[in-house]
Design a protein around this motif. Structure first.
Motif, short mmCIF file in Angstrom:
data_model
loop_
_atom_site.label_atom_id
_atom_site.label_comp_id
_atom_site.label_asym_id
_atom_site.label_seq_id
_atom_site.Cartn_x
_atom_site.Cartn_y
_atom_site.Cartn_z
N ILE A 3 10.53 30.09 64.04
CA ILE A 3 9.90 31.41 64.12
C ILE A 3 10.69 32.34 63.20
CG2 ILE A 3 9.36 33.37 65.60
CD1 ILE A 3 9.08 31.35 67.91
N ASP A 28 7.31 32.90 56.42
CA ASP A 28 6.29 32.64 57.44
C ASP A 28 4.98 32.16 56.81
OD1 ASP A 28 5.58 32.71 60.28
OD2 ASP A 28 4.12 34.21 59.62
N TYR A 30 7.87 38.92 66.06
CA TYR A 30 7.61 37.77 66.91
C TYR A 30 8.52 37.83 68.12
CZ TYR A 30 5.22 35.46 63.07
OH TYR A 30 4.36 35.13 62.08
N GLY A 63 10.84 36.00 70.69
CA GLY A 63 11.62 34.80 70.50
C GLY A 63 12.81 34.78 71.30
N TRP A 81 8.36 26.98 67.41
CA TRP A 81 7.21 26.42 68.12
C TRP A 81 7.30 24.90 68.09
CZ3 TRP A 81 4.42 29.83 70.71
CH2 TRP A 81 4.37 31.15 70.27
#
Length: 123
Positions: free
Chosen positions: A19, A37, A121, A123, A63
């Motif tokens: 991430i 990304d 994001y 995380g 992920w």
């Protein structure tokens, strides 16, 4: 963790997708995180057996996507030599998040203020 163990029991190969957030990469400019990304799937690490999780970069969440699936809601990170399996919620709304939901939001946010949208994001 049970779902991940089930994937291995089924003989499924997995990919770990880092991430690219400022939480994972503090001090890295947002523009570089956005660039990284965009090539997310090129950054995948193959996870062929449970022991491979112990080789992840420490302190970086990513992920965990089983081969053949288009989306996942499992995040894994390595801290103190142990893999930790996490669910992800949006920090603002509390809604559960998935890999593809985050990517869809990024696409929708293009053109938005990068200071508030880019690299945001959980995380």
């Amino acid at each position: 963790m049970q779902r991940v163990q089930q994937w291995f029991a089924q003989g499924r190969r997995l990919a770990w997708l880092p991430i690219f957030s400022q939480v994972n990469f503090p001090g890295v400019p947002v523009e570089i995180l956005e660039w990284a990304d965009r090539g997310l799937f090129q950054s995948a690490w193959p996870i062929l057996e449970f022991e491979d999780l112990g080789r992840l970069p420490p302190g970086i969440t990513g992920w965990l996507l089983p081969e053949g699936d288009e989306d996942t809601d499992i995040v894994v990170g390595l801290w103190d030599g142990a893999a930790h399996f996490l669910g992800v919620k949006d920090r603002r709304t509390g809604e559960p998040q998935t890999l593809m939901l985050n990517r869809k939001r990024d696409l929708e946010a293009q053109g938005a203020d990068p200071g508030t949208e880019a690299g945001d994001y959980p995380g």
